[in-house]
Design an enzyme around this catalytic site. Structure first.
Site, PDB file in Angstrom:
ATOM      1  N   CYS A   4       8.045 -51.251  63.445  1.00 40.08           N
ATOM      2  CA  CYS A   4       8.105 -50.549  64.723  1.00 40.08           C
ATOM      3  C   CYS A   4       8.578 -49.109  64.522  1.00 40.08           C
ATOM      4  O   CYS A   4       9.275 -48.804  63.558  1.00 40.08           O
ATOM      5  CB  CYS A   4       9.045 -51.278  65.685  1.00 40.08           C
ATOM      6  SG  CYS A   4       8.829 -50.783  67.413  1.00 40.08           S
TER       7      CYS A   4
ATOM      8  N   ASP B  27      16.150 -60.169  69.977  1.00 43.20           N
ATOM      9  CA  ASP B  27      16.793 -59.001  69.368  1.00 43.20           C
ATOM     10  C   ASP B  27      18.295 -59.056  69.620  1.00 43.20           C
ATOM     11  O   ASP B  27      18.773 -59.797  70.480  1.00 43.20           O
ATOM     12  CB  ASP B  27      16.200 -57.736  69.999  1.00 43.20           C
ATOM     13  CG  ASP B  27      16.462 -56.481  69.183  1.00 43.20           C
ATOM     14  OD1 ASP B  27      17.103 -56.575  68.123  1.00 43.20           O
ATOM     15  OD2 ASP B  27      16.007 -55.407  69.617  1.00 43.20           O
TER      16      ASP B  27
END
Length: 225
Positions: A8, A131
């Site tokens: 990412c 996360d």
């Protein structure tokens, strides 16, 4: 079965190429002005257009309104939306229906009290990103280099939707994280950088190699959408 990797915060053509050549399955483009990895629509469009075939192009957005999503999707060929803010389950379902794209919803975890949110969002999202919950004073909703107690997931390896592990992963700990949690997909951003927003090609290659070297993963791999 190989672990699938998402890199990412890609910000250059070189980043995209290295991620794809290393074997990443997903490439993430960040549309969040407060992030050091932020891209404008004009910057992201040529990167996504030039991305090698087979790389799933993911747009990370934070509490987006329809106008901002319209602007992104009109110019950037995106394969998946990643919602990384405080979007409600109703908003996730609305975005999924409006744009006809697979949606990944990030769920922040710091303790067992956060785990029920995973079940809730699994009802409306195509994939989940589990996360580390950011600190209360954090500027960024993710990409902070923080991890959480992986033991929280050790007894609950499967949800109704494919899921991805994120938060503080590096080339040195990703294999352990996968073995401990049963994750079949992993996401990394700051863990493969030499400075905030600056990807390191050697770290990307090392991360993908370490993740894909994990053996003993159970279950069928999540279907790419």
């Amino acid at each position: 079965m190989e672990i699938r990797v998402k890199i990412c915060g890609l910000r250059s053509a070189a980043d995209v190429q290295v991620a794809a050549e290393a074997g990443a399955v997903y490439g993430g483009f960040v549309f969040f002005p407060k992030s050091p990895r932020n891209l404008t629509v004009e910057e992201a469009a040529p990167l996504a257009l030039a991305a090698p075939l087979g790389l799933c192009k993911v747009a990370l957005v934070v509490d987006p309104d329809n106008d901002s999503l319209d602007r992104i999707l009109a110019a950037v060929p995106i394969d998946m939306l990643q919602l990384h803010g405080h979007e409600s389950p109703q908003r996730v379902a609305e975005i999924r229906a409006r744009y006809g794209l697979p949606v990944m919803k990030a769920v922040g975890v710091s303790g067992p009290e956060d785990l029920p949110q995973i079940d809730i969002y699994s009802q409306v999202a195509d994939q989940l990103l589990i996360d580390a919950k950011p600190p209360k004073d954090a500027v960024l909703p993710g990409g902070n280099g923080l991890s959480f107690d992986w033991q929280l997931l050790a007894r609950r390896k499967y949800w109704q939707r494919p899921w991805m592990l994120a938060g503080g992963l590096t080339p040195d700990n990703v294999a352990e994280a996968c073995r401990m949690t049963g994750a079949r997909q992993v996401d990394v951003s700051s863990g493969v950088e030499s400075a905030p927003g600056v990807k390191d090609a050697d770290k990307i290659r090392a991360f993908v190699e370490a993740a894909r070297g994990v053996t003993g993963a159970k279950g069928a791999p999540p279907k790419l959408v």
